[in-house]
Motif scaffolding. Structure first.
Motif, PDB file in Angstrom:
ATOM      1  N   ALA A  68       3.825  -1.843  -3.671  1.00 35.28           N
ATOM      2  CA  ALA A  68       4.535  -2.600  -2.519  1.00 35.28           C
ATOM      3  C   ALA A  68       3.000  -3.012  -1.557  1.00 35.28           C
ATOM      4  O   ALA A  68       3.083  -4.517  -1.218  1.00 35.28           O
ATOM      5  N   ILE A  69       2.597  -1.950  -1.154  1.00 34.05           N
ATOM      6  CA  ILE A  69       1.637  -2.256  -0.423  1.00 34.05           C
ATOM      7  C   ILE A  69       0.108  -3.110  -0.870  1.00 34.05           C
ATOM      8  O   ILE A  69       0.025  -4.049  -0.399  1.00 34.05           O
ATOM      9  N   TYR A  70       0.111  -3.209  -2.378  1.00 34.46           N
ATOM     10  CA  TYR A  70      -0.857  -3.483  -2.780  1.00 34.46           C
ATOM     11  C   TYR A  70      -0.166  -5.104  -3.104  1.00 34.46           C
ATOM     12  O   TYR A  70      -1.015  -6.633  -3.068  1.00 34.46           O
ATOM     13  N   GLY A  71       0.942  -5.419  -3.602  1.00 35.94           N
ATOM     14  CA  GLY A  71       1.721  -7.155  -3.054  1.00 35.94           C
ATOM     15  C   GLY A  71       1.455  -8.089  -1.936  1.00 35.94           C
ATOM     16  O   GLY A  71       1.631  -8.732  -1.978  1.00 35.94           O
ATOM     17  N   LEU A  72       2.094  -6.959  -0.618  1.00 38.67           N
ATOM     18  CA  LEU A  72       2.529  -7.169   0.440  1.00 38.67           C
ATOM     19  C   LEU A  72       0.778  -7.813   1.495  1.00 38.67           C
ATOM     20  O   LEU A  72       0.655  -8.499   1.986  1.00 38.67           O
ATOM     21  N   GLY A  73      -0.233  -7.125   0.181  1.00 36.05           N
ATOM     22  CA  GLY A  73      -1.496  -7.297   1.187  1.00 36.05           C
ATOM     23  C   GLY A  73      -1.723  -6.489   2.815  1.00 36.05           C
ATOM     24  O   GLY A  73      -2.674  -7.196   3.004  1.00 36.05           O
ATOM     25  N   ALA A 112      -9.566  -2.603  -0.228  1.00 39.14           N
ATOM     26  CA  ALA A 112      -9.551  -3.523  -0.999  1.00 39.14           C
ATOM     27  C   ALA A 112      -7.565  -3.547  -1.553  1.00 39.14           C
ATOM     28  O   ALA A 112      -7.461  -2.147  -1.370  1.00 39.14           O
ATOM     29  N   PRO A 113      -7.095  -4.255  -1.710  1.00 40.25           N
ATOM     30  CA  PRO A 113      -5.654  -3.981  -2.135  1.00 40.25           C
ATOM     31  C   PRO A 113      -4.943  -2.990  -3.092  1.00 40.25           C
ATOM     32  O   PRO A 113      -4.431  -2.552  -3.224  1.00 40.25           O
ATOM     33  N   TRP A 114      -6.219  -3.325  -3.953  1.00 43.82           N
ATOM     34  CA  TRP A 114      -5.813  -2.649  -5.488  1.00 43.82           C
ATOM     35  C   TRP A 114      -5.870  -0.729  -5.141  1.00 43.82           C
ATOM     36  O   TRP A 114      -5.601   0.423  -5.461  1.00 43.82           O
ATOM     37  N   TRP A 115      -6.532  -0.054  -3.684  1.00 44.48           N
ATOM     38  CA  TRP A 115      -6.529   0.892  -3.190  1.00 44.48           C
ATOM     39  C   TRP A 115      -4.821   1.006  -2.830  1.00 44.48           C
ATOM     40  O   TRP A 115      -3.932   2.870  -2.841  1.00 44.48           O
ATOM     41  N   GLY A 116      -3.288   0.334  -2.477  1.00 42.96           N
ATOM     42  CA  GLY A 116      -2.564   0.391  -1.862  1.00 42.96           C
ATOM     43  C   GLY A 116      -1.608   1.430  -3.786  1.00 42.96           C
ATOM     44  O   GLY A 116      -1.091   2.090  -3.130  1.00 42.96           O
ATOM     45  N   ILE A 117      -2.131   1.346  -4.570  1.00 44.02           N
ATOM     46  CA  ILE A 117      -1.748   0.951  -6.338  1.00 44.02           C
ATOM     47  C   ILE A 117      -2.287   2.378  -6.396  1.00 44.02           C
ATOM     48  O   ILE A 117      -1.895   3.498  -6.454  1.00 44.02           O
ATOM     49  N   VAL A 118      -3.471   2.929  -6.205  1.00 47.48           N
ATOM     50  CA  VAL A 118      -4.195   3.836  -6.133  1.00 47.48           C
ATOM     51  C   VAL A 118      -3.655   5.401  -5.120  1.00 47.48           C
ATOM     52  O   VAL A 118      -3.155   6.235  -5.873  1.00 47.48           O
ATOM     53  N   ALA A 119      -3.068   4.998  -4.102  1.00 51.91           N
ATOM     54  CA  ALA A 119      -2.288   5.479  -3.400  1.00 51.91           C
ATOM     55  C   ALA A 119      -0.932   6.305  -3.800  1.00 51.91           C
ATOM     56  O   ALA A 119      -0.632   7.145  -3.346  1.00 51.91           O
ATOM     57  N   GLY A 120      -0.318   4.748  -4.133  1.00 52.30           N
ATOM     58  CA  GLY A 120       0.686   5.122  -4.908  1.00 52.30           C
ATOM     59  C   GLY A 120       0.518   6.096  -6.174  1.00 52.30           C
ATOM     60  O   GLY A 120       1.257   6.881  -5.867  1.00 52.30           O
ATOM     61  N   SER A 121       0.110   6.250  -6.662  1.00 50.63           N
ATOM     62  CA  SER A 121      -0.225   6.799  -7.916  1.00 50.63           C
ATOM     63  C   SER A 121       0.059   8.456  -7.665  1.00 50.63           C
ATOM     64  O   SER A 121       0.355   9.181  -7.956  1.00 50.63           O
ATOM     65  N   ILE A 156       5.483  13.985   5.168  1.00 48.27           N
ATOM     66  CA  ILE A 156       5.063  12.847   6.226  1.00 48.27           C
ATOM     67  C   ILE A 156       4.148  11.990   5.730  1.00 48.27           C
ATOM     68  O   ILE A 156       3.983  11.078   6.410  1.00 48.27           O
ATOM     69  N   ILE A 157       3.137  12.405   4.643  1.00 51.19           N
ATOM     70  CA  ILE A 157       2.657  11.309   4.056  1.00 51.19           C
ATOM     71  C   ILE A 157       3.303   9.521   4.172  1.00 51.19           C
ATOM     72  O   ILE A 157       2.930   8.848   4.010  1.00 51.19           O
ATOM     73  N   VAL A 158       4.564  10.040   3.212  1.00 51.46           N
ATOM     74  CA  VAL A 158       5.448   9.118   3.398  1.00 51.46           C
ATOM     75  C   VAL A 158       6.034   8.168   4.664  1.00 51.46           C
ATOM     76  O   VAL A 158       5.964   6.906   4.424  1.00 51.46           O
ATOM     77  N   ALA A 159       6.490   9.063   5.641  1.00 55.11           N
ATOM     78  CA  ALA A 159       6.208   8.714   6.384  1.00 55.11           C
ATOM     79  C   ALA A 159       5.224   7.558   7.519  1.00 55.11           C
ATOM     80  O   ALA A 159       5.586   6.976   7.894  1.00 55.11           O
ATOM     81  N   LEU A 160       4.188   8.324   6.975  1.00 52.09           N
ATOM     82  CA  LEU A 160       2.929   7.782   7.595  1.00 52.09           C
ATOM     83  C   LEU A 160       2.874   6.286   7.349  1.00 52.09           C
ATOM     84  O   LEU A 160       2.335   5.171   7.600  1.00 52.09           O
ATOM     85  N   GLY A 161       3.503   6.136   5.939  1.00 48.76           N
ATOM     86  CA  GLY A 161       3.410   4.442   5.019  1.00 48.76           C
ATOM     87  C   GLY A 161       4.162   3.684   5.749  1.00 48.76           C
ATOM     88  O   GLY A 161       3.726   2.480   6.005  1.00 48.76           O
ATOM     89  N   ALA A 162       4.530   4.093   7.161  1.00 46.30           N
ATOM     90  CA  ALA A 162       5.642   3.263   7.920  1.00 46.30           C
ATOM     91  C   ALA A 162       5.005   2.152   8.725  1.00 46.30           C
ATOM     92  O   ALA A 162       5.162   1.287   9.033  1.00 46.30           O
ATOM     93  N   PHE A 163       3.645   2.271   8.779  1.00 47.89           N
ATOM     94  CA  PHE A 163       2.768   1.615   9.664  1.00 47.89           C
ATOM     95  C   PHE A 163       2.610   0.702   8.585  1.00 47.89           C
ATOM     96  O   PHE A 163       2.058  -0.217   9.232  1.00 47.89           O
ATOM     97  N   LEU A 164       2.596   0.351   7.436  1.00 47.18           N
ATOM     98  CA  LEU A 164       1.253  -0.055   6.648  1.00 47.18           C
ATOM     99  C   LEU A 164       2.839  -1.267   6.052  1.00 47.18           C
ATOM    100  O   LEU A 164       3.015  -2.595   6.065  1.00 47.18           O
ATOM    101  N   VAL A 165       4.210  -0.516   5.912  1.00 50.29           N
ATOM    102  CA  VAL A 165       5.825  -0.901   5.378  1.00 50.29           C
ATOM    103  C   VAL A 165       6.350  -0.576   6.099  1.00 50.29           C
ATOM    104  O   VAL A 165       6.752   0.741   5.564  1.00 50.29           O
TER     105      VAL A 165
END
Length: 140
Positions: A41-46, A53-62, A89-98
């Motif tokens: 989602a982070i990658y797709g939403l940019g 680079a947007p592909w870092w969203g996929i790397v971070a999720g993986s 906590i890391i998942v909660a911090l992802g709320a700053f992006l999505v």
């Protein structure tokens, strides 16, 4: 046939797992799927800054998904439970992006809290009951 081929090796007995370990590992395993999808989602939403680079969203999720699966095997140790909290906590911090990840963080964080707190209470209760059963059988 020789005597060595007639006797098969005894099967390995599984290590007894407590309720806290079992419940926490299940929560982390299911959350790993959501973490990977959050990376997509982070990658797709940019939503990453333009300098990243947007592909870092996929790397971070993986990476987060793999970390959750590995941590699910480590929750038998107290420091493994702590790593699980850090991942929450890391998942909660992802709320700053999505921002919708805050809902995910609250749901899975609540389930992880329940798994670790209630699981520990169940383990203590089961140990106490086992000790009482051992004491009563020794007296008989």
């Amino acid at each position: 046939m020789s005597a060595s081929s007639d006797s098969a090796p005894a099967p390995r007995t599984r290590r007894a797992r407590g309720a806290a370990e079992s419940l926490a590992s299940v929560v982390l395993a299911f959350e790993s799927i959501v973490a990977f999808l959050a990376g997509l989602a982070i990658y797709g939403l940019g939503v990453l800054p333009e300098t990243i680079a947007p592909w870092w969203g996929i790397v971070a999720g993986s990476v987060l998904a793999v970390a959750m699966i590995v941590t699910g095997r480590l929750v038998r140790y107290p420091w493994g439970i702590a790593i699980g909290w850090i991942l929450q906590i890391i998942v909660a911090l992802g709320a700053f992006l999505v921002p919708s990840l805050l809902i995910v963080a609250l749901i899975f964080g609540g389930m992880y809290a329940y798994a670790t707190i209630k699981g520990r209470a169940l383990d203590q209760r089961n140990a106490r009951l086992a000790a009482e059963l051992t004491d009563s059988s020794d007296e008989a």
